[in-house]
Scaffold this motif. Structure first.
Motif, short mmCIF file in Angstrom:
data_model
loop_
_atom_site.label_atom_id
_atom_site.label_comp_id
_atom_site.label_asym_id
_atom_site.label_seq_id
_atom_site.Cartn_x
_atom_site.Cartn_y
_atom_site.Cartn_z
N LEU A 166 3.10 -17.00 -4.86
CA LEU A 166 2.34 -15.75 -4.98
C LEU A 166 0.95 -15.73 -3.94
N LEU A 167 0.55 -17.04 -4.32
CA LEU A 167 -0.73 -17.20 -3.49
C LEU A 167 -0.65 -17.40 -2.44
N MET A 168 0.46 -17.94 -1.72
CA MET A 168 0.86 -17.90 -0.24
C MET A 168 1.06 -16.36 0.22
N GLU A 169 1.61 -15.72 -0.48
CA GLU A 169 1.95 -14.35 0.01
C GLU A 169 0.44 -13.69 0.29
N GLN A 170 -0.37 -13.85 -0.96
CA GLN A 170 -1.62 -13.19 -0.78
C GLN A 170 -2.41 -13.68 0.23
N ASN A 171 -2.43 -14.93 0.52
CA ASN A 171 -3.00 -15.62 1.95
C ASN A 171 -2.62 -15.04 3.01
N VAL A 172 -1.28 -14.82 3.40
CA VAL A 172 -0.82 -14.07 4.41
C VAL A 172 -1.45 -12.79 4.53
N ALA A 173 -1.42 -12.01 3.29
CA ALA A 173 -1.84 -10.75 3.33
C ALA A 173 -3.31 -10.49 3.52
N LEU A 174 -3.93 -11.71 2.92
CA LEU A 174 -5.69 -11.73 3.23
C LEU A 174 -5.86 -11.96 4.58
N ASP A 175 -5.09 -12.90 5.21
CA ASP A 175 -5.42 -13.33 6.60
C ASP A 175 -5.05 -12.09 7.53
N LEU A 176 -3.93 -11.45 7.15
CA LEU A 176 -3.89 -9.98 7.95
C LEU A 176 -4.82 -8.91 7.90
N ALA A 177 -5.25 -8.92 6.51
CA ALA A 177 -6.25 -7.93 6.34
C ALA A 177 -7.76 -8.37 7.36
N ARG A 178 -7.84 -9.71 7.01
CA ARG A 178 -9.22 -10.21 7.79
C ARG A 178 -9.10 -9.91 9.02
N ARG A 179 -7.85 -10.20 9.78
CA ARG A 179 -7.68 -9.93 11.39
C ARG A 179 -7.79 -8.49 11.70
N GLU A 180 -7.28 -7.56 10.68
CA GLU A 180 -7.25 -6.35 10.96
C GLU A 180 -8.63 -5.71 10.98
N ALA A 181 -9.54 -6.44 9.86
CA ALA A 181 -10.75 -6.00 9.96
C ALA A 181 -11.72 -6.42 11.08
N GLU A 182 -11.27 -7.62 11.28
CA GLU A 182 -11.98 -8.20 12.92
C GLU A 182 -11.76 -7.11 13.81
N THR A 183 -10.64 -6.86 14.02
CA THR A 183 -10.01 -5.80 14.98
C THR A 183 -10.99 -4.64 15.02
N ALA A 184 -10.92 -4.11 13.60
CA ALA A 184 -11.68 -2.97 13.59
C ALA A 184 -13.15 -3.06 13.93
N ILE A 185 -13.72 -4.11 13.38
CA ILE A 185 -15.26 -4.48 13.92
C ILE A 185 -15.23 -4.29 15.24
N ARG A 186 -14.48 -5.08 15.93
CA ARG A 186 -14.55 -5.32 17.31
C ARG A 186 -14.39 -4.14 18.07
N ALA A 187 -13.41 -3.21 17.62
CA ALA A 187 -13.45 -1.91 18.10
C ALA A 187 -14.48 -1.23 18.14
N ARG A 188 -15.16 -1.09 16.94
CA ARG A 188 -16.18 -0.45 16.76
C ARG A 188 -17.28 -0.83 17.48
N ASN A 189 -17.55 -2.18 17.75
CA ASN A 189 -18.62 -2.65 18.48
C ASN A 189 -18.33 -2.07 19.97
N ASP A 190 -17.16 -2.31 20.50
CA ASP A 190 -17.07 -1.84 21.62
C ASP A 190 -17.19 -0.44 21.80
N PHE A 191 -16.84 0.65 20.90
CA PHE A 191 -17.21 1.58 20.87
C PHE A 191 -18.35 2.08 21.01
N LEU A 192 -19.31 1.39 20.10
CA LEU A 192 -20.59 1.77 19.85
C LEU A 192 -21.38 1.24 21.43
N ALA A 193 -20.81 0.14 21.78
CA ALA A 193 -21.43 -0.16 23.15
C ALA A 193 -21.51 0.67 24.07
#
Lengths: 149, 712
Positions: B290-317
């Protein structure tokens, strides 16, 4: 034509010149400097520019016609032209001068010749347009309107 | 001599023949006597011989025969009558016995024969028995049985989960849990004998012959993970048991003994421990998966969040630039438009456009600032600035609005407030302006008082919240600004919401108050970045409001070092309207440029002289000239050298004209060079009227301080 129409025409024409990049804010600055103490300031400066540029263009043509082109001299002339054009806000001429200077630094004869052509072209265009502008102003003054600038 | 009755031998006694006869008789007698002896001996030896009587008879017969033959020995010679008598008796007896024996044998011999058949029969039987024994042994083994019943998930059934032999009933066979026999077993912690007919024991279908052996059942407590406390034995309050059933082989005479039962109980405990270990292992494996699954999911979520933040920053720039450019164009052209001749209604329209576009520009800036603040990518522009000037500026900006509303504004700067401070001037002004602006906005009458002083340690201690304890040190101090208004006040309950983004106090805000609700949120962030705190107090609706903030500012070092202090922009108080009679010397080798600069200076009212080279400049310069403007882009003329020369000419500062360089380049090298040769100021091309005005006024005011203006 009455004064109002003429004024509108002048305004449109001036805006067009700005829009097309023939003139930039420096020209506006010059216009602001014109006042009762100095009523023909703009015309004077522009005439000075025309004379200066003509001279420089001739010099440039002569210098680039030589067998061994003295790029330093060419560069000096172009620098002068650039300075003058930027002082009155002749944006397009100024831009060509910048490119011209780069070719000079690279000692690119073909580039220089091309730029010279371009500069001449831009210059004559600008000259025509400014002369039209001044004519309009004269008309307005003749028709009794106050100096629009 | 009496004559014996024996027959006289016919022939004359042949001595030899007689001898042989004599000998044979003797031996026969001997044999006849020894055979019974042997018989007796062996019969005695054998335990079982059913025909003793026959042997006795036979013995007697033989003995008598022997006796006869023995007596015969005496009859060869002349013998007496006694011998004859004895002989006769012997013979008679012998005859009797033999006849009897012969008669008896008729009975005996069939019996003897039947003994032989019986022996054969017995042998067969023995072989058969052997076979059967083998069978029974195997059966005994199958009859011995052990089974484990586990409770199902629902807890209502026991499921057969293990048998010794996986043959008959497949695993999965279930039995309801609430049978009396099961309850009996579960309620005791001992091994109990149960009936072999109970469903848990009846593993195999009963075959006819087999009498099932004794069955013993014992409960096995199932320890759950949660029963294990740290440092505690697992609590046996568990309700779940498994059932272990042990069956003796069928047909066996064995019985369960007490010590065997105890053994079974011990085994049951061990089984319980083993089961719980297995359960724990399974649990931990599952948890790990379960933990491994959650890790994977969290990692994915983190990467998505980072992408979102980067997208937002680009947009803002992008938006930053894209939004500001047209904004500036609108503002610039509208201000130009204002300068032209307009009818009153046109002027009104243009003013509205200006106001709206200014508001919009502010809004855009606010939003972009806020997003940068949230990112954490925001950095303050730290520089030295004039603190007093900031306050005066704010006052000037707010005075028109306040006077329209007939509000009285008072500014109180403490005497020990330093004049210059190090910090982000623009943002500080923004904060003060915002706070004062709010005060003005929400006051309909009365007055606004602004006080600013250096926060002392005691004040800092009272400052709320108590965890905020700034410590002033030698090179920085804390500025405390308090803005008190007598306006509509704020409900104390609403105060916490004030600093949150976009939260609008609907009850207070008039429709025209404008603003996005971001102002205070941004202020708070700026103040926090400046190592400070901001808070608002109000006693209630209609009782006015006090906004206070503390920020940390640095104390600037002495001003005589070679640094370019940044001028406050648009500090119109200090700009002279015209410089009439100011003698200025302009050096520019470009005719047009010369004319342009001259016209500019003439417009400002200066007295202008122009030269086109350095030499001319050196010749023309005199003490009358207050300012010298040099175009340093000119190739061929070393303007720096000229500057040095001028410095040499005028060794005393008050005599020397102010040197200003006009340059087209924006790089630091040029600025540094100018500084090096002793220029007092630098103007960047293109030169505008305002730029020139500002530079000249600054120069003339600050004397020989170096001032520079960045490209506007």
């Amino acid at each position: 034509m009455d004064v109002a129409q003429l004024k509108r025409q002048l305004f449109e024409y001036t805006t067009l010149l700005f829009h097309e990049g023939f003139l930039d804010e420096q020209f506006t600055q010059l216009q602001q400097l014109q006042d009762e103490n100095n009523p023909d300031f703009v015309v004077e400066v522009v005439s000075l520019f025309f004379d200066d540029s003509q001279r420089l263009l001739n010099e440039l043509a002569k210098a680039l016609d030589q067998q061994n082109i003295d790029f330093k001299k060419v560069d000096a002339h172009v620098h002068q032209l650039k300075g003058s054009s930027s002082s009155i806000g002749a944006q397009r001429v100024q831009r060509v001068c910048i490119a011209f200077r780069n070719y000079c630094q690279d000692k690119n004869v073909e580039g220089c010749l091309k730029c010279l052509q371009q500069v001449k072209q831009e210059y004559s265009l600008l000259k025509n347009k400014l002369e039209t502008l001044f004519n309009l102003e004269k008309q307005i003054l003749a028709a009794g309107g106050s100096a629009p600038m | 001599m009496e004559s014996c009755n024996c027959v006289e031998p016919q022939w004359p006694a042949d001595e030899l023949l007689m001898k042989y006869q004599y000998l044979s008789d003797f031996f026969i007698a001997l044999a006849y006597f020894s055979i019974p002896l042997e018989l007796i001996y062996f019969v005695k030896k054998s335990a079982v011989f059913p025909y003793r009587w026959v042997l006795v008879q036979f013995g007697a017969f033989i003995v008598l025969c022997g006796a006869t033959h023995l007596i015969n020995l005496w009859t060869f010679a002349i013998h007496s009558r006694t011998v004859a008598y004895v002989m006769t008796i012997a013979k008679v007896l012998t005859a009797a016995v033999s006849c009897i024996t012969a008669l008896m044998l008729v009975h005996i011999i069939p019996d003897l024969l039947s003994v032989k058949t019986r022996e054969l029969f017995l042998k067969n039987k023995a072989a058969e028995l052997d076979r059967e024994m083998g069978l029974i042994r195997t059966q005994e083994e199958t009859g011995r049985h052990c089974a484990l019943w586990m409770p199902t998930r629902s807890g209502l059934e026991l499921q057969l989960s293990y048998t010794l032999r996986q043959q008959q009933n497949p695993v999965g066979y279930t039995v309801p849990i609430h049978l009396p026999v099961i309850n009996r077993v579960f309620s005791s912690n001992r091994a109990l004998k149960i009936s072999p007919n109970s469903p848990v024991a009846r593993i195999r279908p009963l075959a006819g012959k087999y009498i099932p052996g004794e069955v013993v059942a014992v409960r096995v407590p199932l320890l759950h993970l949660s029963n294990f406390q740290i440092n505690d034995w697992p609590e046996l309050s568990t309700k779940r048991y498994a059932l272990m059933v042990l069956m003796l082989p069928s047909d066996s005479a064995r019985q369960w003994h007490v010590h065997e039962l105890e053994l079974v109980e011990v085994v049951a405990d061990q089984v319980a421990v083993a089961l719980s270990h297995a359960a724990i292992l399974e649990e931990s494996m599952r948890a790990r998966d379960l933990l491994m699954e959650q890790n994977v999911a969290l990692d994915l979520a983190r990467r998505e969040a980072e992408t979102a933040i980067r997208a937002r920053n680009d947009f803002l720039a992008v938006m930053n630039h894209e939004m500001r450019t047209p904004m500036h164009a609108i503002i610039a052209l509208s201000s130009l438009l204002q300068e032209t001749e307009l009818t009153p209604e046109q002027r009104l329209m243009v003013e509205t456009i200006m106001k709206s576009s200014n508001l919009l520009a502010t809004l855009i800036n606010d939003v972009l600032d806020l997003s940068r603040l949230e990112d954490g990518s925001f950095q303050l522009n730290i520089a030295t600035f004039n603190l007093h000037a900031v306050f005066r500026e704010v006052l000037n900006l707010i005075k028109p609005v306040a006077s329209v509303k007939k509000l009285l504004i008072t500014l109180n700067l403490a005497p020990d407030l330093p004049e210059y401070a190090v910090g982000d001037e623009k943002r500080l002004m923004q904060v003060i302006l915002n706070v004062v602006g709010n005060a003005v906005k929400f006051s309909k009458e009365g007055g606004i008082s602004i006080t600013a002083f250096v926060a002392k340690a005691e004040y800092l201690r009272e400052a709320r919240p108590p965890e905020f304890i700034p410590v002033p040190s030698d090179n920085h101090f804390y500025l405390r600004v308090q803005v008190r208004d007598s306006g509509s006040g704020i409900n104390p309950q609403d105060i916490p919401k004030l600093f949150t983004k976009f939260a609008h106090n609907q009850s207070l805000a008039t429709r025209n108050s404008g603003g996005s609700g971001l102002g205070l949120a941004i202020c708070k962030r700026f103040v926090t970045l400046m190592d400070g705190h901001i808070w608002i107090e109000s006693e209630g609706i209609g009782k006015g409001c006090t906004a206070t903030f503390i920020v940390g500012l640095g104390i600037p070092e002495k001003l005589n070092e070679s640094k370019f202090p940044v001028l406050p922009r648009g500090s119109s108080n200090h700009v002279l309207a015209n410089f009439s009679g100011l003698k200025v010397l302009v050096m520019d080798d470009n005719g047009v440029g010369r004319a342009a600069t001259k016209g500019l200076l003439l417009h400002l009212g200066c007295d202008v002289t122009t030269v086109s080279s350095g030499d001319e400049l050196l010749h023309a310069v005199s003490q009358e000239h207050k300012v010298v403007l040099m175009d340093i882009c000119t190739p061929g003329i070393d303007s720096y050298e000229v500057a040095v020369q001028i410095h040499r000419l005028y060794s005393q500062h008050h005599e020397r004209p102010l040197l200003v360089a006009i340059t087209g380049s924006t790089d630091k090298v040029t600025k540094e060079n100018c500084m090096r040769v002793g220029m007092d100021g630098v103007i960047q091309k293109p030169v505008s009227l305002d730029k020139m005005r500002n530079v000249l006024s600054e120069l003339l005011e600050c004397g020989h301080q170096m001032s520079s203006l960045a490209r506007v």
